[in-house]
Structures are given as C-alpha cells and as structure tokens.
Scaffold this motif. Sequence first.
Motif, mmCIF file in Angstrom:
data_model
loop_
_atom_site.group_PDB
_atom_site.id
_atom_site.type_symbol
_atom_site.label_atom_id
_atom_site.label_comp_id
_atom_site.label_asym_id
_atom_site.label_seq_id
_atom_site.Cartn_x
_atom_site.Cartn_y
_atom_site.Cartn_z
ATOM 1 N N LEU A 162 -2.453 31.501 -66.805
ATOM 2 C CA LEU A 162 -3.347 30.455 -66.306
ATOM 3 C C LEU A 162 -2.856 29.881 -64.988
ATOM 4 O O LEU A 162 -3.645 29.558 -64.091
ATOM 5 N N LYS A 163 -1.563 29.749 -64.835
ATOM 6 C CA LYS A 163 -0.994 29.192 -63.608
ATOM 7 C C LYS A 163 -1.081 30.173 -62.439
ATOM 8 O O LYS A 163 -1.264 29.767 -61.290
ATOM 9 N N SER A 164 -0.954 31.460 -62.754
ATOM 10 C CA SER A 164 -0.892 32.466 -61.691
ATOM 11 C C SER A 164 -2.247 33.083 -61.362
ATOM 12 O O SER A 164 -2.338 33.912 -60.446
ATOM 13 N N GLY A 165 -3.286 32.719 -62.094
ATOM 14 C CA GLY A 165 -4.607 33.259 -61.813
ATOM 15 C C GLY A 165 -4.886 34.600 -62.449
ATOM 16 O O GLY A 165 -5.857 35.277 -62.077
ATOM 17 N N VAL A 166 -4.063 35.025 -63.389
ATOM 18 C CA VAL A 166 -4.339 36.277 -64.112
ATOM 19 C C VAL A 166 -5.663 36.162 -64.848
ATOM 20 O O VAL A 166 -6.451 37.106 -64.898
ATOM 21 N N ILE A 167 -5.950 34.986 -65.435
ATOM 22 C CA ILE A 167 -7.268 34.675 -65.986
ATOM 23 C C ILE A 167 -7.702 33.326 -65.425
ATOM 24 O O ILE A 167 -6.895 32.569 -64.887
ATOM 25 N N LYS A 168 -9.009 33.023 -65.593
ATOM 26 C CA LYS A 168 -9.551 31.842 -64.934
ATOM 27 C C LYS A 168 -9.334 30.560 -65.718
ATOM 28 O O LYS A 168 -9.128 29.490 -65.137
ATOM 29 N N GLY A 169 -9.419 30.654 -67.052
ATOM 30 C CA GLY A 169 -9.287 29.435 -67.829
ATOM 31 C C GLY A 169 -9.190 29.717 -69.308
ATOM 32 O O GLY A 169 -9.277 30.870 -69.746
ATOM 33 N N ALA A 170 -9.027 28.655 -70.099
ATOM 34 C CA ALA A 170 -8.885 28.808 -71.545
ATOM 35 C C ALA A 170 -9.464 27.604 -72.268
ATOM 36 O O ALA A 170 -9.421 26.472 -71.758
ATOM 37 N N GLY A 171 -9.998 27.870 -73.452
ATOM 38 C CA GLY A 171 -10.443 26.822 -74.358
ATOM 39 C C GLY A 171 -9.742 27.024 -75.680
ATOM 40 O O GLY A 171 -9.865 28.092 -76.292
ATOM 41 N N LEU A 172 -8.991 26.035 -76.130
ATOM 42 C CA LEU A 172 -8.087 26.222 -77.264
ATOM 43 C C LEU A 172 -8.275 25.128 -78.317
ATOM 44 O O LEU A 172 -8.246 23.940 -77.990
ATOM 45 N N ASP A 173 -8.443 25.558 -79.560
ATOM 46 C CA ASP A 173 -8.526 24.602 -80.671
ATOM 47 C C ASP A 173 -7.334 24.730 -81.603
ATOM 48 O O ASP A 173 -7.160 23.899 -82.498
ATOM 49 N N VAL A 174 -6.531 25.768 -81.427
ATOM 50 C CA VAL A 174 -5.377 26.010 -82.293
ATOM 51 C C VAL A 174 -4.172 26.378 -81.427
ATOM 52 O O VAL A 174 -4.319 26.931 -80.339
ATOM 53 N N PHE A 175 -2.977 26.081 -81.960
ATOM 54 C CA PHE A 175 -1.765 26.245 -81.165
ATOM 55 C C PHE A 175 -0.616 26.727 -82.040
ATOM 56 O O PHE A 175 -0.655 26.590 -83.269
ATOM 57 N N GLU A 176 0.411 27.266 -81.394
ATOM 58 C CA GLU A 176 1.573 27.755 -82.134
ATOM 59 C C GLU A 176 2.252 26.626 -82.899
ATOM 60 O O GLU A 176 2.693 26.797 -84.034
ATOM 61 N N THR A 177 2.350 25.468 -82.274
ATOM 62 C CA THR A 177 2.907 24.280 -82.926
ATOM 63 C C THR A 177 1.841 23.199 -82.936
ATOM 64 O O THR A 177 1.241 22.898 -81.887
ATOM 65 N N GLU A 178 1.567 22.670 -84.115
ATOM 66 C CA GLU A 178 0.573 21.601 -84.236
ATOM 67 C C GLU A 178 1.173 20.417 -84.973
ATOM 68 O O GLU A 178 1.855 20.609 -85.981
ATOM 69 N N PRO A 179 0.910 19.181 -84.494
ATOM 70 C CA PRO A 179 0.187 18.849 -83.262
ATOM 71 C C PRO A 179 0.865 19.432 -82.015
ATOM 72 O O PRO A 179 2.083 19.625 -81.995
ATOM 73 N N LEU A 180 0.057 19.692 -80.998
ATOM 74 C CA LEU A 180 0.580 20.236 -79.754
ATOM 75 C C LEU A 180 1.531 19.223 -79.116
ATOM 76 O O LEU A 180 1.165 18.065 -78.919
ATOM 77 N N PRO A 181 2.775 19.614 -78.812
ATOM 78 C CA PRO A 181 3.725 18.675 -78.191
ATOM 79 C C PRO A 181 3.182 18.085 -76.899
ATOM 80 O O PRO A 181 2.534 18.793 -76.108
ATOM 81 N N VAL A 182 3.428 16.831 -76.684
ATOM 82 C CA VAL A 182 2.885 16.153 -75.500
ATOM 83 C C VAL A 182 3.454 16.724 -74.206
ATOM 84 O O VAL A 182 2.867 16.543 -73.132
ATOM 85 N N ASN A 183 4.598 17.416 -74.295
ATOM 86 C CA ASN A 183 5.185 18.014 -73.097
ATOM 87 C C ASN A 183 4.789 19.475 -72.904
ATOM 88 O O ASN A 183 5.338 20.167 -72.047
ATOM 89 N N SER A 184 3.815 19.949 -73.687
ATOM 90 C CA SER A 184 3.344 21.326 -73.519
ATOM 91 C C SER A 184 2.750 21.511 -72.130
ATOM 92 O O SER A 184 1.951 20.678 -71.661
ATOM 93 N N GLU A 185 3.111 22.593 -71.477
ATOM 94 C CA GLU A 185 2.571 22.882 -70.149
ATOM 95 C C GLU A 185 1.063 23.074 -70.179
ATOM 96 O O GLU A 185 0.383 22.868 -69.164
ATOM 97 N N LEU A 186 0.530 23.465 -71.327
ATOM 98 C CA LEU A 186 -0.913 23.654 -71.422
ATOM 99 C C LEU A 186 -1.663 22.372 -71.065
ATOM 100 O O LEU A 186 -2.754 22.416 -70.489
ATOM 101 N N LEU A 187 -1.075 21.219 -71.391
ATOM 102 C CA LEU A 187 -1.743 19.946 -71.154
ATOM 103 C C LEU A 187 -1.732 19.532 -69.688
ATOM 104 O O LEU A 187 -2.463 18.622 -69.299
ATOM 105 N N SER A 188 -0.921 20.196 -68.898
ATOM 106 C CA SER A 188 -0.845 19.856 -67.474
ATOM 107 C C SER A 188 -1.768 20.721 -66.625
ATOM 108 O O SER A 188 -1.882 20.492 -65.416
ATOM 109 N N LEU A 189 -2.438 21.678 -67.248
ATOM 110 C CA LEU A 189 -3.258 22.626 -66.491
ATOM 111 C C LEU A 189 -4.723 22.194 -66.486
ATOM 112 O O LEU A 189 -5.319 22.000 -67.548
ATOM 113 N N PRO A 190 -5.340 22.061 -65.313
ATOM 114 C CA PRO A 190 -6.740 21.626 -65.243
ATOM 115 C C PRO A 190 -7.717 22.655 -65.792
ATOM 116 O O PRO A 190 -8.850 22.303 -66.151
ATOM 117 N N ASN A 191 -7.304 23.928 -65.862
ATOM 118 C CA ASN A 191 -8.201 24.979 -66.348
ATOM 119 C C ASN A 191 -8.038 25.254 -67.843
ATOM 120 O O ASN A 191 -8.367 26.332 -68.327
#
Length: 324
Positions: free
Chosen positions: A250-279
């Motif tokens: 997602l950061k490098s542009g290999v794909i355009k974006g993602a929509g996620l309802d499930v994660f490897e660790t739940e609840p998703l940690p607040v420091n997950s990089e996924l939460l910092s990505l606008p896409n």
Amino acid sequence: MKPNVVLYRKIPDDLLAKLQEQCQVTYFDGINADNRAAFIKALAEAEGVIGVGLQFSDELMAAAPKLKAVSTISVGYDDFNVAKLSARGIALMHTPGVLTETTADTIFTLVLCAARRITELAEKVKQGEWQGSIGPDWYGSNVHGKTIGILGMGRIGYAVAKRAHFGFGMNVIYYNRSAKPEAEQQLNARRCSLDELLADADFVCNVLPLMPETRHIINRDTLAKMKPSAFFINGGRGASVDEAALVEALKSGVIKGAGLDVFETEPLPVNSELLSLPNVVALPHIGSATHETRYEMSKMAVENLLAALKGDLTKHCVNPDILR
C-alpha cells in the motif's frame, strides 16, 4: 436434572431465559484476568459451553471433563481444535447462513468505500479542507463494470457476487477448491486459478476460511501479481493476510488501496501502520454486527446447544461424525 452450561458472552435476556429454562447456567460477561480462574472452575461441571471470542485451549478442554457440546456464536470456529473435540466426543456447533447477507453487505461496503475514498474524503470535509471544486487529487475509482475476484465462493462469496453482478454489472471471477455451477449459471461467474484472479481483478475480495493452506495466502508475492490500480478487500480471516507485506504494498503503490474488516491481531493495535495510511478503510470486525443478525446468531447458538445436549446433531454441527 438440568445440564450444567457455562455461558461466556452476553446474549439477549429472552434467550438467556430460554437457556435457563432447560439448563443450570453459569454466566460470565466475557473472560478476563479477573474471572478466568472462576471460569475454569465452572468448567469442571460443564456439560455445555456457549459463547464467542475465546481461544478454547488445551487447558480449558482439560478443565472440562464432563463436556458434551460447545456452541459458538459465530460461523467460524478457528478458536477450537476440532480434531481434539471429536476425539473426546464433544460436539461443536456453529451458526452458518444467518449472517451471510449482513456480512456480504459489509464486504461490498468496503468495496465502495475503498474505491470512492469515502472515509478519507469525509475526514477532509470534517477538517475543513473542502474549499472549492474538487480536482483529480480527490477523485476515486469506478466500481460499476469492473472485475471482482472472489477468493472463496461459499455462501458469503456467492452473496457478494450477486451484489456485484446484479447491482453493479461487474464481471465475476472466483478462486475456489471446487466449481460452483450456480454462480456460473446465474451470475456468469468464471472459476480461475489464483494467479489469474490476482492479475485480472480490479477488486480482490477474500472470504476464505482460515486453514493451513490459506494462512498468509495474501503475501508479498501474491500482492505483486495484482494490478497497481486494484484494491484488496478482506472480509474473511485476518490471518489470511501478511499485514507487513500489505502495508508495504500500500505504501509503495503495488496496489491502490484496501478495505479491511478483519486483522491478524484484534483489536487492531493503535500503532498499526495500517491506520496511518490514507488508502486504507479499517473497520472493527463488524461483518455481522447488526442488531437483527447478532440476535439471530445468538438464538441459533442457544438452539444448537440445547439440541446437541439432547444428542441431536442434525443441524449446524461441525463434527457430526462423533455419533458414528
């Protein structure tokens, strides 16, 4: 004598009353460090267990020598070792079907939100950044007429495919262990290899169950086979995805974006990089989370447990072969 049952997740009052009519119920509103010892103690007399969101470890199984049936308030049963339950003659019940349409709604919501950048742009409006006519830097991507690739053409996959085909005129391709003639006849869906799906799909939607062969099926190599304009949608299992590889893609542009309802660790940690990505559109595992569906799931789970305690495994049993 009423059978002893341990309930470890809050259910609607009328369903609790129904369970209490036929069983001696010990209730825990979730299991935590403060009540875990009491929970383990209660398991010593338990013939039935009902709940969701708890890894049913070897320790818990060993603490429940009288256990006859477990009823999970979910369609997935990753928290249970089916082989070990079967070896002890313990029935495992689940809630398939009832959450299909609600979960498919959530998955297609992620398709739309990711493509049209709904959460990202809504936040811009709230922050006062909408100051005039928008330009290309605020544009999204079309959904109508695109190709959706579905990983796993079970009940939920088929429901997603129906929405894509009939609602948005999408071309449907799918990856599944076996062919699904109904999807092919009714939705003009085409079964293909994983590599072909990844290369052709504008939206890759994962609804696969978690098994050894599907763990991290989405990884650096498979993400690299997707179009740079494609979106990845996960409504299946978090562990199907190597999240570090997804972040990189997602950061490098290999794909355009993602929509996620499930994660490897739940609840998703607040420091997950996924939460910092606008896409990235990230939801708190709400696939089946409507009042109506969660009620029906609890109702089915209660009915499943009561039936199993009477030896009836004809409906919704994961391991009915224990009766043979």
